[in-house]
Design an enzyme around this catalytic site. Structure first.
Site, PDB file in Angstrom:
ATOM      1  N   ASP A   1      -8.032  -2.357  -8.761  1.00 12.26           N
ATOM      2  CA  ASP A   1      -7.421  -1.381  -8.002  1.00 12.26           C
ATOM      3  C   ASP A   1      -7.607  -0.028  -8.407  1.00 12.26           C
ATOM      4  O   ASP A   1      -7.523   0.091  -9.943  1.00 12.26           O
ATOM      5  CB  ASP A   1      -5.927  -1.548  -7.768  1.00 12.26           C
ATOM      6  CG  ASP A   1      -5.714  -0.771  -6.185  1.00 12.26           C
ATOM      7  OD1 ASP A   1      -6.332   0.064  -5.935  1.00 12.26           O
ATOM      8  OD2 ASP A   1      -4.430  -1.340  -5.942  1.00 12.26           O
TER       9      ASP A   1
ATOM     10  N   CYS B   1       0.775  -1.202  -0.134  1.00 13.33           N
ATOM     11  CA  CYS B   1       0.144  -0.051   0.109  1.00 13.33           C
ATOM     12  C   CYS B   1       0.973   1.416   0.094  1.00 13.33           C
ATOM     13  O   CYS B   1       1.662   1.376  -0.959  1.00 13.33           O
ATOM     14  CB  CYS B   1      -1.062  -0.088   1.086  1.00 13.33           C
ATOM     15  SG  CYS B   1      -2.329   1.052   1.232  1.00 13.33           S
TER      16      CYS B   1
ATOM     17  N   HIS C   1      -7.233  -3.439  -4.418  1.00 10.92           N
ATOM     18  CA  HIS C   1      -6.192  -3.020  -3.343  1.00 10.92           C
ATOM     19  C   HIS C   1      -6.083  -3.878  -2.253  1.00 10.92           C
ATOM     20  O   HIS C   1      -7.005  -4.346  -1.669  1.00 10.92           O
ATOM     21  CB  HIS C   1      -6.494  -1.577  -3.004  1.00 10.92           C
ATOM     22  CG  HIS C   1      -5.308  -1.004  -2.603  1.00 10.92           C
ATOM     23  ND1 HIS C   1      -4.198  -0.391  -3.288  1.00 10.92           N
ATOM     24  CD2 HIS C   1      -4.978  -0.484  -1.228  1.00 10.92           C
ATOM     25  CE1 HIS C   1      -3.262   0.104  -2.230  1.00 10.92           C
ATOM     26  NE2 HIS C   1      -3.890   0.015  -1.289  1.00 10.92           N
TER      27      HIS C   1
END
Length: 247
Positions: free
Chosen positions: A183, A123, A215
């Site tokens: 994502d 991330c 994600h």
């Protein structure tokens, strides 16, 4: 796989000479080992990230995860620490690089280190892994769905981050990227743009984008987890580190 390891919390020298908390896991017993710096995600220095650090030790690596929020919230619950860091706009890029540099130096000083160091981030940590690999001499970098390597954050985004594409020419090592096709940050269009730029610069890299994954598809404790994609991605991560970090 190695089923014996040593793991625990240490204090390392971070950016500016600050002492910061870090979690270390390493194989127990003699050997020659590469090292991996684990950069945690925005939710913070939490138990799932420590589990990842231990996982890398079972693969035969000396691994360390620095607590990037040590200064803002020493000893705080990971959720509280992440909220404090988010309210401050996140971790400044220069400080992140200094903390990763300190973590890498710690790994090189452990008996059995072969001196080869990689970095992996998830991330926000994926972006930071790319940043570290552009600023530090490393042997491998893994970007797990790192947003804003390419593209600006949306209006109102809580972190003060800027794109890193203009630093791609400084990438010091091979890069592996794993991404989700569903994502938005990063989107497939953004990862394609990064792929093209790295091709243009002649930087060695390999990207894998998983269909029906969004994600944080590697996060086992979140609804975004996608087992099939995660199993394949972890095998690719392990194979990549084996190629780049084994002396």
């Amino acid at each position: 796989m190695r089923d014996a390891m040593r793991a625990g919390t240490v204090t390392i020298g971070g950016a500016g000479g600050d002492g910061i908390e870090a979690y270390v896991a390493r194989p127990d017993g003699p050997g020659s080992f590469g090292g991996v710096v684990v950069i945690h995600h925005l939710p913070g220095y939490d138990e799932p990230t420590k589990e990842i650090t231990r996982r890398l030790a079972t693969y035969g690596y000396q691994a360390i995860c620095p607590n990037l929020y040590s200064r803002e919230a020493p000893g705080a619950d990971p959720d509280d620490a992440a909220a404090i860091a988010r309210a401050a706009g996140g971790i400044p890029d220069d400080r992140l690089v200094g903390d990763v540099e300190g973590a890498a130096a710690y790994l090189r000083g452990i008996p059995g280190s072969n001196g080869r160091i990689g970095v992996i981030g998830f991330c926000s940590g994926g972006r930071q892994a790319f940043l570290a690999a552009c600023r530090l001499p490393l042997q491998a970098a893994v970007d797990c769905y790192g947003a804003f390597v390419v593209g600006d954050p949306p209006e109102g985004f809580p972190l003060a981050v800027t794109p890193l594409l203009d630093q791609a020419d400084r990438l010091s090592c091979p890069l592996l990227g794993v991404f989700g096709a569903e994502d938005r940050f990063p989107s497939p269009e953004q990862t394609d743009e990064l792929d093209r730029e790295l091709d243009r610069l002649g930087k060695p890299h390999e990207f894998h984008t998983y269909p029906e994954a969004g994600h944080a598809f590697l996060a086992v404790n979140r609804p975004s987890y996608r087992p099939a994609a995660a199993v394949d991605a972890w095998q690719r991560i392990r194979d990549f580190f084996d190629r780049q970090l084994t002396a």
